[in-house]
Design a protein around this motif. Structure first.
Motif, PDB file in Angstrom:
ATOM      1  N   PHE A  25       9.520  -0.792 -14.440  1.00  0.00           N
ATOM      2  CA  PHE A  25       8.591  -0.201 -13.477  1.00  0.00           C
ATOM      3  C   PHE A  25       7.470  -1.053 -13.353  1.00  0.00           C
ATOM      4  CE2 PHE A  25       5.131   1.945 -11.654  1.00  0.00           C
ATOM      5  CZ  PHE A  25       5.788   2.449 -10.099  1.00  0.00           C
ATOM      6  N   ARG A  26       7.098  -1.801 -12.386  1.00  0.00           N
ATOM      7  CA  ARG A  26       5.871  -2.609 -12.235  1.00  0.00           C
ATOM      8  C   ARG A  26       5.085  -2.239 -11.054  1.00  0.00           C
ATOM      9  NH1 ARG A  26       9.898  -6.466 -13.177  1.00  0.00           N
ATOM     10  NH2 ARG A  26      10.189  -7.160 -15.428  1.00  0.00           N
ATOM     11  N   GLY A  27       3.979  -1.848 -11.169  1.00  0.00           N
ATOM     12  CA  GLY A  27       3.178  -1.419  -9.965  1.00  0.00           C
ATOM     13  C   GLY A  27       2.119  -0.338 -10.811  1.00  0.00           C
ATOM     14  N   VAL A  28       1.704   0.464  -9.781  1.00  0.00           N
ATOM     15  CA  VAL A  28       0.968   1.644 -10.221  1.00  0.00           C
ATOM     16  C   VAL A  28       1.895   3.020 -10.321  1.00  0.00           C
ATOM     17  CG1 VAL A  28       0.022   2.107  -7.847  1.00  0.00           C
ATOM     18  CG2 VAL A  28      -1.255   3.049  -9.732  1.00  0.00           C
ATOM     19  N   LEU A  29       1.762   3.656 -11.422  1.00  0.00           N
ATOM     20  CA  LEU A  29       2.318   4.845 -11.531  1.00  0.00           C
ATOM     21  C   LEU A  29       1.421   6.161 -11.297  1.00  0.00           C
ATOM     22  CD1 LEU A  29       5.194   6.306 -12.172  1.00  0.00           C
ATOM     23  CD2 LEU A  29       4.743   6.155 -14.528  1.00  0.00           C
ATOM     24  N   PHE A  30       1.745   6.621 -10.133  1.00  0.00           N
ATOM     25  CA  PHE A  30       1.024   7.905  -9.905  1.00  0.00           C
ATOM     26  C   PHE A  30       1.786   9.202 -10.234  1.00  0.00           C
ATOM     27  CE2 PHE A  30      -0.624  10.471  -5.865  1.00  0.00           C
ATOM     28  CZ  PHE A  30      -0.902  11.468  -6.218  1.00  0.00           C
ATOM     29  N   GLY A  82       0.719  -1.174  -0.135  1.00  0.00           N
ATOM     30  CA  GLY A  82       0.049   0.183  -0.185  1.00  0.00           C
ATOM     31  C   GLY A  82       0.707   1.294   0.078  1.00  0.00           C
ATOM     32  N   PRO A  83       1.499   1.551   0.739  1.00  0.00           N
ATOM     33  CA  PRO A  83       2.392   2.781   1.060  1.00  0.00           C
ATOM     34  C   PRO A  83       3.812   2.653   0.373  1.00  0.00           C
ATOM     35  CG  PRO A  83       2.665   1.504   3.252  1.00  0.00           C
ATOM     36  CD  PRO A  83       1.659   0.811   2.423  1.00  0.00           C
ATOM     37  N   GLU A  84       4.384   3.818   0.324  1.00  0.00           N
ATOM     38  CA  GLU A  84       5.723   3.821  -0.373  1.00  0.00           C
ATOM     39  C   GLU A  84       6.636   3.449   0.294  1.00  0.00           C
ATOM     40  OE1 GLU A  84       4.950   7.656   1.309  1.00  0.00           O
ATOM     41  OE2 GLU A  84       3.649   6.214   0.497  1.00  0.00           O
ATOM     42  N   ALA A  85       6.720   3.370   1.620  1.00  0.00           N
ATOM     43  CA  ALA A  85       7.863   3.137   2.534  1.00  0.00           C
ATOM     44  C   ALA A  85       8.467   1.773   2.315  1.00  0.00           C
ATOM     45  CB  ALA A  85       7.894   3.375   4.098  1.00  0.00           C
ATOM     46  N   PRO A  86       7.680   0.684   2.348  1.00  0.00           N
ATOM     47  CA  PRO A  86       8.118  -0.690   2.309  1.00  0.00           C
ATOM     48  C   PRO A  86       8.878  -0.972   0.910  1.00  0.00           C
ATOM     49  CG  PRO A  86       5.659  -0.570   2.528  1.00  0.00           C
ATOM     50  CD  PRO A  86       6.362   0.723   2.841  1.00  0.00           C
ATOM     51  N   LEU A  87       8.270  -0.280  -0.152  1.00  0.00           N
ATOM     52  CA  LEU A  87       8.879  -0.486  -1.608  1.00  0.00           C
ATOM     53  C   LEU A  87      10.113   0.297  -1.596  1.00  0.00           C
ATOM     54  CD1 LEU A  87       5.412   0.640  -3.406  1.00  0.00           C
ATOM     55  CD2 LEU A  87       6.483  -1.835  -3.313  1.00  0.00           C
ATOM     56  N   THR A  88      10.280   1.346  -0.977  1.00  0.00           N
ATOM     57  CA  THR A  88      11.765   1.937  -1.077  1.00  0.00           C
ATOM     58  C   THR A  88      12.808   1.024  -0.193  1.00  0.00           C
ATOM     59  OG1 THR A  88      11.128   3.592   0.731  1.00  0.00           O
ATOM     60  CG2 THR A  88      10.766   4.179  -1.624  1.00  0.00           C
ATOM     61  N   LEU A  89      12.151   0.496   0.606  1.00  0.00           N
ATOM     62  CA  LEU A  89      12.994  -0.204   1.631  1.00  0.00           C
ATOM     63  C   LEU A  89      13.344  -1.884   0.691  1.00  0.00           C
ATOM     64  CD1 LEU A  89      11.600   0.493   5.016  1.00  0.00           C
ATOM     65  CD2 LEU A  89      13.668   1.056   4.160  1.00  0.00           C
ATOM     66  N   VAL A 103       4.889   6.058  -6.288  1.00  0.00           N
ATOM     67  CA  VAL A 103       4.860   4.784  -6.848  1.00  0.00           C
ATOM     68  C   VAL A 103       3.756   3.837  -6.237  1.00  0.00           C
ATOM     69  CG1 VAL A 103       7.356   4.878  -7.563  1.00  0.00           C
ATOM     70  CG2 VAL A 103       6.674   3.978  -5.207  1.00  0.00           C
ATOM     71  N   ARG A 104       2.767   4.429  -5.902  1.00  0.00           N
ATOM     72  CA  ARG A 104       1.563   3.586  -4.988  1.00  0.00           C
ATOM     73  C   ARG A 104       0.280   4.287  -5.466  1.00  0.00           C
ATOM     74  NH1 ARG A 104       0.688   8.436  -2.392  1.00  0.00           N
ATOM     75  NH2 ARG A 104       2.826   9.291  -1.830  1.00  0.00           N
ATOM     76  N   PHE A 105      -0.777   3.942  -4.932  1.00  0.00           N
ATOM     77  CA  PHE A 105      -2.044   4.495  -4.925  1.00  0.00           C
ATOM     78  C   PHE A 105      -1.946   6.062  -4.246  1.00  0.00           C
ATOM     79  CE2 PHE A 105      -3.544   0.468  -6.478  1.00  0.00           C
ATOM     80  CZ  PHE A 105      -4.425   0.713  -7.706  1.00  0.00           C
ATOM     81  N   PHE A 141      -3.109  11.456 -11.752  1.00  0.00           N
ATOM     82  CA  PHE A 141      -3.185  10.550 -12.664  1.00  0.00           C
ATOM     83  C   PHE A 141      -2.804   9.007 -12.287  1.00  0.00           C
ATOM     84  CE2 PHE A 141      -2.478   8.070 -16.905  1.00  0.00           C
ATOM     85  CZ  PHE A 141      -4.088   8.081 -17.396  1.00  0.00           C
ATOM     86  N   PHE A 142      -3.343   8.040 -12.627  1.00  0.00           N
ATOM     87  CA  PHE A 142      -2.829   6.766 -12.050  1.00  0.00           C
ATOM     88  C   PHE A 142      -2.953   5.742 -13.380  1.00  0.00           C
ATOM     89  CE2 PHE A 142      -4.601   8.781  -8.571  1.00  0.00           C
ATOM     90  CZ  PHE A 142      -3.761   8.487  -7.498  1.00  0.00           C
ATOM     91  N   ALA A 143      -1.748   5.086 -13.502  1.00  0.00           N
ATOM     92  CA  ALA A 143      -1.626   3.808 -14.469  1.00  0.00           C
ATOM     93  C   ALA A 143      -1.025   2.565 -14.006  1.00  0.00           C
ATOM     94  CB  ALA A 143      -0.812   4.544 -15.844  1.00  0.00           C
ATOM     95  N   LEU A 144      -1.594   1.470 -14.363  1.00  0.00           N
ATOM     96  CA  LEU A 144      -1.122   0.366 -13.977  1.00  0.00           C
ATOM     97  C   LEU A 144      -0.151   0.086 -14.827  1.00  0.00           C
ATOM     98  CD1 LEU A 144      -3.826  -2.307 -13.252  1.00  0.00           C
ATOM     99  CD2 LEU A 144      -2.457  -1.391 -11.655  1.00  0.00           C
ATOM    100  N   CYS A 145       1.091  -0.494 -14.450  1.00  0.00           N
ATOM    101  CA  CYS A 145       2.315  -0.974 -15.392  1.00  0.00           C
ATOM    102  C   CYS A 145       3.042  -2.168 -15.016  1.00  0.00           C
ATOM    103  CB  CYS A 145       3.340   0.267 -15.125  1.00  0.00           C
ATOM    104  SG  CYS A 145       3.058   1.903 -15.311  1.00  0.00           S
TER     105      CYS A 145
END
Length: 422
Positions: A264-269, A69-76, A286-288, A195-199
């Protein structure tokens, strides 16, 4: 399928709500979750940034998909750790998550990809930053380079405000290590849109757009917050603009990230400014968004879990998304004092009445249950009260009728969400 959702805010409640309606879902856990999420998922006492513990849990419980959900675990590096453990994870690698973790990195990628944006410069020396400010003048934008919970951006109307921002960010370190580097950018004028896009690394599938209200006060005044409300679709964001954003901003970025060896895989905001010369990039996340995710999930008619799996498996070129033509709006209820110091533990009542309002949906952000089962506030942004309807006005009416059913004297909300569009 068994899913582990990571996070515990309003965005995660909206994602849990949407995932729980999937015909593919057999079990949903959320770490750490909140009181609202606990009504539709099993909450696990693991923090969103405890990457090794999250991966261990997912392996032990044979989780089919981890959703960040949040960005912190992704950057980690949550996605990287999942991949190493043989687990699917919806979200970018740590290298790709630098699109949010570093604003300077985003500008470098965007410049290389030919993405239209603001004139910018980065600094690690406060004296050099101040000299640049005096050369450029105001109004101007000062940004902490790293993650600052949505609060690291100062839109300075005067040179004095800009120099004060340099002092706070770089010298006082009000955002910690995030302020070691600052970006100073041209102030773009126009309407701001999310704006959001699935990638899936090579294919980008447009989702939807929303507009949020970042400032705490009515009329968009006062300090920035994590977001006090949002609505979708924004009237100003036409299908023609969406096509232009996909062609000039999203796809070139996806191509550049793949060229660098960090697909990049995920949701690009994409945070955009709709200027007189066309859409220009403000920043990437890099998240919703939160609270944008709440209104997107209110409008999404496709199976969210199926869409996330398609992004993970590189199959978005064979996937379509269906959206309701109805509008949605969410009003954030926050604790008095937010975004400054605020109290915790105050009693919240009336959510059952709010949920009975036609078209309304209650999302929890900072809530917990006390020992006697009462609902109490534990955060700054505490509730997201959403409404949907045939028009934006109808969605607004539903949301505020539900807000008025909530009994929480220690809370507040803006009463003008959607005012620009309405």
């Amino acid at each position: 399928m068994k899913v582990l959702l990571v996070g515990g805010g309003g965005r995660e409640h909206a994602l849990a709500w949407a995932l729980s309606g999937s015909g593919l879902l057999t079990k949903l856990w959320c770490a750490p979750g909140n009181a609202g999420i606990a009504e539709i998922a099993e909450c696990v006492a693991i923090g969103a940034e405890e990457v090794p513990a999250l991966v261990s849990f997912a392996r032990e419980h044979a989780v089919d998909l981890v959703v960040a959900g949040p960005e912190a675990p992704l950057t980690l590096g949550l996605a990287d750790a999942c991949e190493a453990a043989g687990l699917r994870c919806f979200g970018p690698s740590a290298a790709a998550a630098k699109l949010e973790g570093s604003k300077a990195f985003t500008r470098e990628v965007a410049t290389a990809a030919g993405v239209p944006g603001a004139e910018w410069a980065q600094f690690t020396d406060p004296a050099a930053a101040r000299a640049y400010l005096r050369d450029k003048g105001a109004p101007i934008v000062v940004k902490a380079d790293g993650l600052a919970a949505g609060k690291g951006v100062v839109v300075a109307e005067t040179l004095e405000q800009a120099e004060a921002a340099i002092t706070e960010i770089m010298e006082d370190r009000v955002h910690g290590a995030a302020g070691g580097t600052v970006l100073i950018e041209e102030r773009l004028l126009g309407q701001e849109v999310s704006f959001f896009a699935l990638c899936d690394g090579r294919t980008a599938l447009p989702m939807a757009a929303a507009q949020d209200h970042k400032r705490v006060g009515e009329g968009d005044t006062g300090p920035n917050t994590g977001g006090m409300g949002a609505y979708s679709p924004p009237p100003a964001f036409t299908p023609e603009l969406e096509a232009e954003v996909m062609a000039r901003i999203v796809q070139p970025t996806l191509n550049e990230m793949a060229r660098r060896g960090t697909p990049f895989r995920g949701v690009l905001f994409a945070g955009l400014m709709l200027t007189e010369t066309g859409p220009r990039l403000i920043e990437f996340n890099v998240r919703f968004g939160d609270p944008e995710c709440q209104v997107l999930m209110m409008r999404l008619q496709s199976d969210l879990l199926a869409a996330l799996l398609a992004a993970c498996d590189g199959e978005l070129d064979r996937f379509t998304l269906r959206w309701s033509k109805e509008a949605a709006m969410v009003v954030v209820m926050a604790a008095q004092g937010y975004p400054g110091a605020y109290g915790k533990g105050s009693l919240i009542e009336g959510l059952e009445d709010a949920a009975q309002v036609p078209g309304a949906q209650v999302f929890h952000a900072g809530t917990n249950r006390s020992e006697d089962g009462s609902l109490v506030a534990t955060g700054g942004r505490v509730l997201g009260i959403a409404g949907s309807g045939a028009t934006l006005q109808a969605a607004r009416d539903a949301a505020y009728r539900a807000v008025d059913a909530v009994r929480w004297p220690e809370g507040f909300c803006r009463r003008d969400i959607g005012w620009r569009a309405l």
